[in-house]
Design a protein around this motif. Sequence first.
Motif, PDB file in Angstrom:
ATOM      1  N   VAL A 138       0.846  -1.193   0.000  1.00  0.00           N
ATOM      2  CA  VAL A 138       0.000   0.000   0.000  1.00  0.00           C
ATOM      3  C   VAL A 138       0.880   1.242   0.000  1.00  0.00           C
ATOM      4  O   VAL A 138       1.881   1.318   0.731  1.00  0.00           O
ATOM      5  N   LEU A 139       0.491   2.233  -0.814  1.00  0.00           N
ATOM      6  CA  LEU A 139       1.219   3.490  -0.934  1.00  0.00           C
ATOM      7  C   LEU A 139       0.193   4.619  -0.915  1.00  0.00           C
ATOM      8  O   LEU A 139      -0.996   4.386  -1.136  1.00  0.00           O
ATOM      9  N   SER A 140       0.650   5.841  -0.651  1.00  0.00           N
ATOM     10  CA  SER A 140      -0.268   6.982  -0.700  1.00  0.00           C
ATOM     11  C   SER A 140       0.297   8.081  -1.583  1.00  0.00           C
ATOM     12  O   SER A 140       1.516   8.210  -1.740  1.00  0.00           O
ATOM     13  N   GLU A 141      -0.589   8.871  -2.150  1.00  0.00           N
ATOM     14  CA  GLU A 141      -0.160  10.005  -2.962  1.00  0.00           C
ATOM     15  C   GLU A 141       0.572  11.046  -2.116  1.00  0.00           C
ATOM     16  O   GLU A 141       1.483  11.723  -2.605  1.00  0.00           O
ATOM     17  N   ASP A 142       0.185  11.168  -0.844  1.00  0.00           N
ATOM     18  CA  ASP A 142       0.905  12.071   0.048  1.00  0.00           C
ATOM     19  C   ASP A 142       2.363  11.669   0.189  1.00  0.00           C
ATOM     20  O   ASP A 142       3.268  12.517   0.242  1.00  0.00           O
ATOM     21  N   LEU A 143       2.610  10.363   0.276  1.00  0.00           N
ATOM     22  CA  LEU A 143       3.984   9.892   0.412  1.00  0.00           C
ATOM     23  C   LEU A 143       4.794  10.172  -0.850  1.00  0.00           C
ATOM     24  O   LEU A 143       5.963  10.575  -0.777  1.00  0.00           O
ATOM     25  N   LEU A 144       4.181   9.994  -2.016  1.00  0.00           N
ATOM     26  CA  LEU A 144       4.865  10.327  -3.269  1.00  0.00           C
ATOM     27  C   LEU A 144       5.186  11.817  -3.327  1.00  0.00           C
ATOM     28  O   LEU A 144       6.266  12.212  -3.775  1.00  0.00           O
ATOM     29  N   ALA A 145       4.267  12.640  -2.860  1.00  0.00           N
ATOM     30  CA  ALA A 145       4.513  14.080  -2.825  1.00  0.00           C
ATOM     31  C   ALA A 145       5.664  14.414  -1.881  1.00  0.00           C
ATOM     32  O   ALA A 145       6.483  15.302  -2.154  1.00  0.00           O
ATOM     33  N   GLN A 146       5.740  13.694  -0.764  1.00  0.00           N
ATOM     34  CA  GLN A 146       6.853  13.895   0.160  1.00  0.00           C
ATOM     35  C   GLN A 146       8.173  13.555  -0.510  1.00  0.00           C
ATOM     36  O   GLN A 146       9.177  14.256  -0.356  1.00  0.00           O
ATOM     37  N   GLY A 147       8.177  12.471  -1.276  1.00  0.00           N
ATOM     38  CA  GLY A 147       9.388  12.082  -1.987  1.00  0.00           C
ATOM     39  C   GLY A 147       9.856  13.148  -2.966  1.00  0.00           C
ATOM     40  O   GLY A 147      11.060  13.388  -3.118  1.00  0.00           O
ATOM     41  N   ARG A 148       8.922  13.792  -3.617  1.00  0.00           N
ATOM     42  CA  ARG A 148       9.285  14.857  -4.570  1.00  0.00           C
ATOM     43  C   ARG A 148       9.940  16.037  -3.854  1.00  0.00           C
ATOM     44  O   ARG A 148      10.749  16.744  -4.453  1.00  0.00           O
ATOM     45  N   GLU A 149       9.613  16.238  -2.594  1.00  0.00           N
ATOM     46  CA  GLU A 149      10.282  17.283  -1.818  1.00  0.00           C
ATOM     47  C   GLU A 149      11.700  16.854  -1.451  1.00  0.00           C
ATOM     48  O   GLU A 149      12.623  17.668  -1.410  1.00  0.00           O
ATOM     49  N   TRP A 150      11.880  15.561  -1.167  1.00  0.00           N
ATOM     50  CA  TRP A 150      13.208  15.063  -0.832  1.00  0.00           C
ATOM     51  C   TRP A 150      14.166  15.151  -2.022  1.00  0.00           C
ATOM     52  O   TRP A 150      15.325  15.478  -1.871  1.00  0.00           O
ATOM     53  N   HIS A 151      13.654  14.835  -3.206  1.00  0.00           N
ATOM     54  CA  HIS A 151      14.497  14.782  -4.411  1.00  0.00           C
ATOM     55  C   HIS A 151      13.699  15.402  -5.560  1.00  0.00           C
ATOM     56  O   HIS A 151      13.105  14.701  -6.379  1.00  0.00           O
ATOM     57  N   PRO A 152      13.689  16.742  -5.645  1.00  0.00           N
ATOM     58  CA  PRO A 152      12.831  17.432  -6.619  1.00  0.00           C
ATOM     59  C   PRO A 152      13.158  17.116  -8.069  1.00  0.00           C
ATOM     60  O   PRO A 152      12.279  17.234  -8.934  1.00  0.00           O
ATOM     61  N   ASP A 153      14.389  16.736  -8.367  1.00  0.00           N
ATOM     62  CA  ASP A 153      14.759  16.445  -9.753  1.00  0.00           C
ATOM     63  C   ASP A 153      14.383  15.020 -10.161  1.00  0.00           C
ATOM     64  O   ASP A 153      14.534  14.658 -11.331  1.00  0.00           O
ATOM     65  N   GLY A 154      13.931  14.228  -9.218  1.00  0.00           N
ATOM     66  CA  GLY A 154      13.577  12.842  -9.524  1.00  0.00           C
ATOM     67  C   GLY A 154      12.162  12.718 -10.051  1.00  0.00           C
ATOM     68  O   GLY A 154      11.322  13.598  -9.871  1.00  0.00           O
ATOM     69  N   VAL A 155      11.908  11.601 -10.718  1.00  0.00           N
ATOM     70  CA  VAL A 155      10.569  11.277 -11.207  1.00  0.00           C
ATOM     71  C   VAL A 155       9.975  10.234 -10.258  1.00  0.00           C
ATOM     72  O   VAL A 155      10.299   9.049 -10.341  1.00  0.00           O
ATOM     73  N   TRP A 156       9.120  10.697  -9.364  1.00  0.00           N
ATOM     74  CA  TRP A 156       8.526   9.819  -8.356  1.00  0.00           C
ATOM     75  C   TRP A 156       7.259   9.180  -8.922  1.00  0.00           C
ATOM     76  O   TRP A 156       6.152   9.372  -8.422  1.00  0.00           O
ATOM     77  N   ASP A 157       7.447   8.427  -9.963  1.00  0.00           N
ATOM     78  CA  ASP A 157       6.353   7.740 -10.644  1.00  0.00           C
ATOM     79  C   ASP A 157       5.944   6.516  -9.824  1.00  0.00           C
ATOM     80  O   ASP A 157       6.803   5.753  -9.353  1.00  0.00           O
ATOM     81  N   VAL A 158       4.654   6.317  -9.678  1.00  0.00           N
ATOM     82  CA  VAL A 158       4.160   5.214  -8.857  1.00  0.00           C
ATOM     83  C   VAL A 158       4.666   3.869  -9.362  1.00  0.00           C
ATOM     84  O   VAL A 158       4.844   2.921  -8.576  1.00  0.00           O
ATOM     85  N   ARG A 159       4.974   3.758 -10.654  1.00  0.00           N
ATOM     86  CA  ARG A 159       5.423   2.474 -11.203  1.00  0.00           C
ATOM     87  C   ARG A 159       6.749   2.022 -10.613  1.00  0.00           C
ATOM     88  O   ARG A 159       7.039   0.822 -10.579  1.00  0.00           O
ATOM     89  N   ARG A 160       7.550   2.949 -10.142  1.00  0.00           N
ATOM     90  CA  ARG A 160       8.832   2.569  -9.553  1.00  0.00           C
ATOM     91  C   ARG A 160       8.641   1.728  -8.286  1.00  0.00           C
ATOM     92  O   ARG A 160       9.491   0.896  -7.947  1.00  0.00           O
ATOM     93  N   PHE A 161       7.527   1.934  -7.588  1.00  0.00           N
ATOM     94  CA  PHE A 161       7.351   1.355  -6.263  1.00  0.00           C
ATOM     95  C   PHE A 161       6.442   0.128  -6.250  1.00  0.00           C
ATOM     96  O   PHE A 161       6.308  -0.529  -5.220  1.00  0.00           O
ATOM     97  N   ARG A 162       5.783  -0.154  -7.347  1.00  0.00           N
ATOM     98  CA  ARG A 162       5.010  -1.376  -7.548  1.00  0.00           C
ATOM     99  C   ARG A 162       3.982  -1.640  -6.430  1.00  0.00           C
ATOM    100  O   ARG A 162       3.896  -2.741  -5.900  1.00  0.00           O
ATOM    101  N   PRO A 163       3.158  -0.632  -6.082  1.00  0.00           N
ATOM    102  CA  PRO A 163       2.116  -0.880  -5.077  1.00  0.00           C
ATOM    103  C   PRO A 163       0.931  -1.628  -5.690  1.00  0.00           C
ATOM    104  O   PRO A 163       0.728  -1.619  -6.909  1.00  0.00           O
ATOM    105  N   ASN A 164       0.134  -2.242  -4.840  1.00  0.00           N
ATOM    106  CA  ASN A 164      -1.156  -2.787  -5.272  1.00  0.00           C
ATOM    107  C   ASN A 164      -2.267  -1.762  -5.071  1.00  0.00           C
ATOM    108  O   ASN A 164      -3.185  -1.669  -5.886  1.00  0.00           O
TER     109      ASN A 164
END
Length: 260
Positions: A138-164
């Motif tokens: 399980v993943l949340s959109e809030d967590l992905l948004a947090q990741g974008r703050e940690w590494h703004p140049d990265g592409v925090w695409d949900v596919r990288r994390f393979r959630p159900n």
Amino acid sequence: MAGVVVTGLWRYPVKSVGGEQVERLRFTADGVQGDRAFAIATRTGGRVLTARRSPELLEATARRLGDAVELTLPDGSTVHSDDPESADRLSDWLHLDVELRRPSGQAVQVEEYLTESAKLASFELPQWGFVDESPVHVLSEDLLAQGREWHPDGVWDVRRFRPNVVLSAGELPQRGPIAAGRVLLDVTGPCRRCVMISMAQRGLAKDRELLRAVVTRSDKTFGVYANVLRTGVVCTGDQVATPEAEPGFVAVSRGERGIR
């Protein structure tokens, strides 16, 4: 978790291969129906491959077709699990003697490289499926948004994390039950991450900094694992709640095969 809804549902019919986003998923006592229902394994010895052994796997995608599966390879060609030539075609693609396999009811060995060294290691998967740690992620959109703050140049695409299951918002509980629609999940702990989230895959470039951000900012964890306590179907848009808001549920165990 008031106001939280399910915004994404994903199934990965073949282990370590790109998956498919769907509008509904059926959850059984073993996890997501059709998830990791196949693996690519060596024809001799039956060792299951992961993207840490064969990174090319992430460049392909898979979709479920009834009880079968269809893979789309990086060149756009497709391989169907019922095709008698599927093993030869996959072997030609990966330059290894491999075939598609289903769970056999016996523990199987995984073969992959340790970090990025040339040393191969192996470990066992459970008898009932090709999952490493837990049947549901399980993943949340809030967590992905947090990741974008940690590494703004990265592409925090949900596919990288393979959630159900992807939730709209809210802090994910680290332990305990949550209800999604009529399905009850038991969160068992945080999902520890490895190099796979930073590897290249179709439409996504390699990004070592993404894993480094997760390691340094979140102690190598991102998302949570869960088991299924109550089976059923989850659809995009379903409300997420605590069990207190869903009284009278009937829990099931993984051993109760065939419960739907």
